[in-house]
Design a protein around this motif. Structure first.
Motif, PDB file in Angstrom:
ATOM      1  N   ASP A 140       0.823  -1.195   0.000  1.00 40.72           N
ATOM      2  CA  ASP A 140       0.000   0.000   0.000  1.00 40.72           C
ATOM      3  C   ASP A 140       0.861   1.251   0.000  1.00 40.72           C
ATOM      4  O   ASP A 140       1.972   1.258   0.522  1.00 40.72           O
ATOM      5  N   PRO A 141       0.329   2.335  -0.601  1.00 38.30           N
ATOM      6  CA  PRO A 141       1.116   3.561  -0.694  1.00 38.30           C
ATOM      7  C   PRO A 141       1.232   4.302   0.636  1.00 38.30           C
ATOM      8  O   PRO A 141       0.386   4.159   1.519  1.00 38.30           O
ATOM      9  N   VAL A 142       2.286   5.097   0.737  1.00 38.02           N
ATOM     10  CA  VAL A 142       2.446   6.008   1.864  1.00 38.02           C
ATOM     11  C   VAL A 142       2.815   7.374   1.301  1.00 38.02           C
ATOM     12  O   VAL A 142       3.305   7.475   0.184  1.00 38.02           O
ATOM     13  N   MET A 143       2.525   8.390   2.072  1.00 37.84           N
ATOM     14  CA  MET A 143       2.907   9.736   1.644  1.00 37.84           C
ATOM     15  C   MET A 143       3.385  10.495   2.861  1.00 37.84           C
ATOM     16  O   MET A 143       2.844  10.321   3.950  1.00 37.84           O
ATOM     17  N   PRO A 144       4.387  11.355   2.704  1.00 36.81           N
ATOM     18  CA  PRO A 144       4.779  12.202   3.830  1.00 36.81           C
ATOM     19  C   PRO A 144       3.722  13.282   4.075  1.00 36.81           C
ATOM     20  O   PRO A 144       2.967  13.626   3.166  1.00 36.81           O
ATOM     21  N   VAL A 145       3.687  13.771   5.285  1.00 32.25           N
ATOM     22  CA  VAL A 145       2.710  14.804   5.633  1.00 32.25           C
ATOM     23  C   VAL A 145       3.463  16.102   5.893  1.00 32.25           C
ATOM     24  O   VAL A 145       4.405  16.134   6.680  1.00 32.25           O
ATOM     25  N   VAL A 146       3.027  17.151   5.198  1.00 31.43           N
ATOM     26  CA  VAL A 146       3.669  18.451   5.366  1.00 31.43           C
ATOM     27  C   VAL A 146       2.725  19.359   6.145  1.00 31.43           C
ATOM     28  O   VAL A 146       1.559  19.511   5.783  1.00 31.43           O
ATOM     29  N   GLU A 147       3.222  19.922   7.226  1.00 34.00           N
ATOM     30  CA  GLU A 147       2.401  20.830   8.015  1.00 34.00           C
ATOM     31  C   GLU A 147       3.014  22.208   7.996  1.00 34.00           C
ATOM     32  O   GLU A 147       4.240  22.354   8.006  1.00 34.00           O
ATOM     33  N   VAL A 148       2.152  23.220   7.990  1.00 32.52           N
ATOM     34  CA  VAL A 148       2.678  24.575   8.117  1.00 32.52           C
ATOM     35  C   VAL A 148       2.777  24.885   9.590  1.00 32.52           C
ATOM     36  O   VAL A 148       1.797  24.815  10.326  1.00 32.52           O
ATOM     37  N   GLY A 149       3.965  25.211  10.021  1.00 30.18           N
ATOM     38  CA  GLY A 149       4.150  25.516  11.434  1.00 30.18           C
ATOM     39  C   GLY A 149       4.173  27.012  11.653  1.00 30.18           C
ATOM     40  O   GLY A 149       3.755  27.806  10.791  1.00 30.18           O
ATOM     41  N   GLU A 150       4.668  27.370  12.821  1.00 33.27           N
ATOM     42  CA  GLU A 150       4.794  28.780  13.154  1.00 33.27           C
ATOM     43  C   GLU A 150       5.808  29.445  12.229  1.00 33.27           C
ATOM     44  O   GLU A 150       6.766  28.813  11.788  1.00 33.27           O
ATOM     45  N   LYS A 151       5.633  30.691  11.978  1.00 34.81           N
ATOM     46  CA  LYS A 151       6.598  31.523  11.239  1.00 34.81           C
ATOM     47  C   LYS A 151       6.989  30.898   9.905  1.00 34.81           C
ATOM     48  O   LYS A 151       8.175  30.784   9.585  1.00 34.81           O
ATOM     49  N   ASN A 152       6.005  30.463   9.171  1.00 34.48           N
ATOM     50  CA  ASN A 152       6.290  29.987   7.810  1.00 34.48           C
ATOM     51  C   ASN A 152       7.210  28.782   7.750  1.00 34.48           C
ATOM     52  O   ASN A 152       7.855  28.547   6.739  1.00 34.48           O
ATOM     53  N   VAL A 153       7.364  28.066   8.836  1.00 33.77           N
ATOM     54  CA  VAL A 153       8.257  26.907   8.809  1.00 33.77           C
ATOM     55  C   VAL A 153       7.437  25.674   8.445  1.00 33.77           C
ATOM     56  O   VAL A 153       6.354  25.456   8.974  1.00 33.77           O
ATOM     57  N   LEU A 154       7.974  24.912   7.532  1.00 34.86           N
ATOM     58  CA  LEU A 154       7.275  23.690   7.133  1.00 34.86           C
ATOM     59  C   LEU A 154       7.749  22.541   8.009  1.00 34.86           C
ATOM     60  O   LEU A 154       8.939  22.372   8.232  1.00 34.86           O
ATOM     61  N   ASN A 155       6.818  21.769   8.499  1.00 36.92           N
ATOM     62  CA  ASN A 155       7.176  20.668   9.374  1.00 36.92           C
ATOM     63  C   ASN A 155       6.767  19.353   8.708  1.00 36.92           C
ATOM     64  O   ASN A 155       5.597  19.116   8.439  1.00 36.92           O
TER      65      ASN A 155
END
Lengths: 456, 371
Positions: B190-205
């Motif tokens: 089965d497929p997996v995908m990374p999860v990108v979150e927008v954090g504080e101060k424009n930082v991508l987590n």
């Protein structure tokens, strides 16, 4: 040739009349009559072609020093290059070469007093090396032969004398090591030289042009060199050298593609460094041929191949450029060619100025005005420099032209065009033959009998 | 010869003439706009409408200034093809997808069905197959709008992280779009995908992985579970593991890791997967500064082996409970069994009750202490 081999000899009075008729209105002819109490002799020669010291010392002074005409004649005959001509045309030909015609009673003799106006041996000017012999061939074929014999001291080095050119009568010498040279190549060479039909042959490259097929081609299939050491090395590898009088160049054949990327430095340096240098030259070959066309293909057809950084950089620096990429490339390359050509033709002092001014205009002003992109300047500089890395001038000129073909292909077909061009070039090069030897054979010496030398 | 020359001159003249006739189809690099990433979100207005966001990188004339400019255009439409045509009428240059390296699926959209867009990205000629798909939280548009201060080229930060060309984090699961498309149709993986979150101060987590039920996100693992998942999935994962020995904190840094497994099918009813995890690590952090003896190191290793085995078993069981198979156990089972007709059905029966025996062997190679 000694007089004994001739059964017949010329009638002196006939010959004299014939010559005087032929030499009507020739200003630089000298006709000098030598007389003492009982005998007299006549000297007839071209002032411009004969060495006056030799004529004075060996012909005029001796005439009065030696008691009888008989001894005088024997004295002249004793010179190794003295000829007793069998027919009038031979007489004429040798006179034109620089012989003095000596009429003694009813005898006609040719005395060799050729005036040689050869300069000293100059350092090589088009094939420079850093450490190594500096000699280059002179305009005098005898001196050149001397330079080679000096470096290749074996009786196996055969030399065949020929003349080509109906009017110029240029002397050429075919030099080869009889134990190594390929007889079929020699046969072919003799055949082609005898078929040469032009009136005047003044340079080695003319022989190159007239003997090779097809006549229209971009890559030289004969090597022209001004270096005796290269000639000697090639002879030792079984190639044939042709020395041409009155040019400072020798022809080496058969020549393969790899030869044109070999400098004499490669042998002087340590082997790994030599390989590195040769590798650099091949990299330079690909850079100079493919860079401009790749630029066109990448900017106009396939920008996705580059990294994003470079794509944006090119796009940004091209933002002010008002015309398509191939115009930009062709304009800049032509400007560079003009500069190169100008700096070759101009006197040295002015040439430098022209280059600086031109370089400034091309480099700085054009980009600041937004006419060409910054990347383009780097590219043109890289192309120009890498082009000069190729050691043999004839090859580097051929490569210079080849890149425009690739630009044209890239303009019309993009990256596919370049790939097709590369394939076509390789096919073309493999189809070429230099005196029956495949041109793209990368190593001139067979691996089985490879010594310490591989190519030249 | 003469004839040939005349013909050559003729050809040259013709080609020079045609050069001047470059039409409007000939678009140079400066007449193109490079879309660097695409975002897909559900629209609030209607369930049939989607918000498509396009992040376009604008080349700057002077590379030295380091300023990056980008343009984000969001279009509401029912299909992406339609959205692109609408965007085309909003910009002055040709859109070029040759450098499009990311598709962000908004979380809400990803939980529905991504197959339509995923298919589009692998179908389109000018899209690269090594795009990085990711789940975006809260929405794809937010993620694309974020411009981290470290970014030098528009949209590049997210690719540098997702591709692991830049940062090398144990929490990022690198996924390519060709691999995603393959796994979406593959039986047993089965497929997996990374999860990108927008954090504080424009930082991508990016520190989570989403497990997918073929075309929709099923569950998102936590940060620590993601690390263990990556440990099992990849080789030589560079990460740290912390534990407490007698109340003192100890951290090790992994040098080499290697996970391998074996599916044991007998006896029937007690099928198990034997996981062997080998880790070579150096001691990185420790509260007590005194030197360690070999016995103490052995003791630390023992504690690690126990704790990691437990944690990994928990993760594997959690994954098994979702019914998903991101590590490809099923594919391995199918690939090593000959009964082609029934093997996957057998696997489907085995997988829900399969046991995991995890044996971790962590070896501390160096105490990291220099004397």
């Amino acid at each position: 040739m000694s007089s004994e081999t001739h059964k017949t000899h010329l009638n002196a009075s006939h010959a004299k009349q014939w010559l005087q008729k032929q030499l009507h209105k020739v200003g630089d002819i000298e006709e000098r009559e030598l007389k003492n109490q009982e005998d007299h002799a006549l000297l007839l020669y071209f002032k411009s072609m004969c060495d006056p010291v030799v004529v004075n010392e060996d012909l005029i002074n001796r005439f009065y020093e030696l008691n009888s005409l008989k001894i005088y004649e024997e004295f002249i005959r004793s010179f190794p290059s003295t000829i007793e001509p069998a027919e009038e045309s031979e007489l004429m030909r040798n006179m034109l070469r620089g012989c003095v015609v000596v009429f003694i009673q009813d005898r006609v003799l040719l005395f060799d007093a050729v005036l040689i106006n050869a300069g000293d041996i100059q350092p090589a000017s088009t094939e420079n090396v850093i450490q190594g012999p500096d000699d280059s061939f002179t305009e005098n074929i005898e001196v050149n032969l001397n330079l080679i014999r000096h470096r290749y001291q074996t009786a196996n080095l055969k030399s065949e004398f020929m003349t080509v050119g109906k009017i110029s009568q240029t002397r050429i010498i075919i030099l080869y090591d009889v134990t190594k040279a390929d007889e079929s190549v020699l046969e072919e060479l003799r055949k082609r030289l005898s078929e040469l039909k032009s009136d005047i042959v003044q340079s080695a490259s003319e022989i190159e042009r007239h003997t090779m097929h097809p006549q229209l081609r971009l890559f030289p299939t004969l090597m022209l060199t001004e270096r005796p050491d290269r000639t000697v090395m090639n002879i030792s590898q079984g190639k044939v050298a042709v020395l041409v009088d009155s040019t400072g160049y020798a022809i080496l054949l058969p020549a393969i593609f790899n030869d044109f990327f070999t400098a004499m430095d490669d042998k002087i340096q340590l082997p790994p460094i030599g390989w590195f240098l040769k590798g650099i030259r091949y990299i330079a070959l690909f850079v100079t041929v493919l860079m401009p066309s790749l630029y066109v293909a990448f900017t106009s057809y396939n920008p996705e191949i580059l990294k994003m950084q470079i794509t944006l950089l090119i796009a940004g620096s091209r933002a002010t450029v008002p015309y398509p990429s191939f115009f930009e490339v062709i304009f800049m390359l032509l400007a560079m060619e003009f500069l190169t050509e100008a700096s070759v033709r101009l006197p040295k002092a002015i040439g430098q100025t022209a280059c600086v001014v031109g370089g400034l205009i091309l480099g700085t002003a054009a980009t600041e005005a937004g006419l060409v992109s910054n990347i383009m300047i780097i590219l043109v500089a890289a192309v120009a420099v890498t082009n000069f890395v190729i050691p043999i001038n004839m090859m580097s000129s051929g490569i210079r032209v080849t890149k425009y073909i690739f630009i044209l292909l890239a303009t019309f077909f993009g990256l596919v065009g370049i790939v097709l061009g590369v394939v076509a070039t390789i096919m073309y090069l493999t189809s070429l033959r230099s005196f029956g030897k495949p041109y793209l054979k990368m190593f001139a010496v067979e691996w089985s009998n490879k010594g310490d030398q591989q190519s030249g | 010869m003469n004839m040939l020359k005349r013909r050559l001159v003729w050809v040259l003249c013709c080609s020079m003439l045609t050069l001047t006739l470059s039409g409007c189809e000939f678009r140079d690099i400066d007449l193109r706009l490079f879309v660097v990433s695409i975002g897909v979100d559900v629209s609030e207005k209607s369930p049939d409408l989607y918000n498509f966001s396009f992040k376009i990188s604008i080349p700057s004339g002077d590379p030295k200034t380091g300023e990056e400019k980008s343009l984000l255009i969001t279009e509401e439409s029912d299909s992406i093809a339609e959205a692109i045509r609408q965007v085309k009428s909003k910009v002055d240059k040709e859109l070029d997808f040759g450098h499009c390296k990311g598709v962000m699926y908004g979380e809400a959209y990803a939980r529905r069905d991504i197959s339509k867009i995923e298919d589009w990205t692998v179908r389109r000629r000018d899209m690269q197959l090594l795009m990085y798909p990711a789940v975006a939280i809260p929405t794809a548009e937010e993620v694309l709008r974020a411009e981290p201060p470290t970014e030098r080229i528009a949209g590049n930060a997210i690719f540098l992280a997702l591709s692991e060309d830049g940062t090398e984090s144990p929490f990022i699961t690198r996924t390519y779009s060709f691999d995603l498309a393959r796994r979406m149709t593959e039986v047993g993986e089965d497929p997996v995908m990374p999860v990108v979150e927008v954090g504080e101060k424009n930082v991508l987590n990016i520190n989570k992985v989403a497990l997918m039920d073929k075309s929709k996100v099923k569950v998102i693992l936590t940060k620590d579970e993601t690390r263990l998942f990556n440990l099992l999935d990849l080789r030589n994962l560079s990460t740290n593991f912390g534990t407490r020995v007698d109340g003192e904190l100890i951290e090790v840094n992994t040098d080499r890791t290697r996970a391998s497994y074996k599916i044991v099918t007998s006896p029937k009813g007690q099928e198990a997967i034997h996981f062997r995890v080998r880790i070579q690590a150096t001691l990185e952090e420790k509260e007590d500064i005194k030197l360690l003896t070999p016995e103490e190191i052995k003791k630390i290793e023992g504690i690690y082996n126990k704790e990691l085995s437990k944690a990994i078993t928990d993760v594997l069981e959690k994954i098994r409970k979702t019914g998903r198979d991101p590590l490809g156990f099923g594919l391995r089972y199918g690939g090593t069994h000959w009964n082609n007709k029934t093997e996957m059905e057998e696997w489907a029966a085995i997988y829900p009750h399969i046991k995991f025996n995890v044996s971790v062997k962590l070896r501390i190679k160096s105490t990291g202490y220099k004397q």
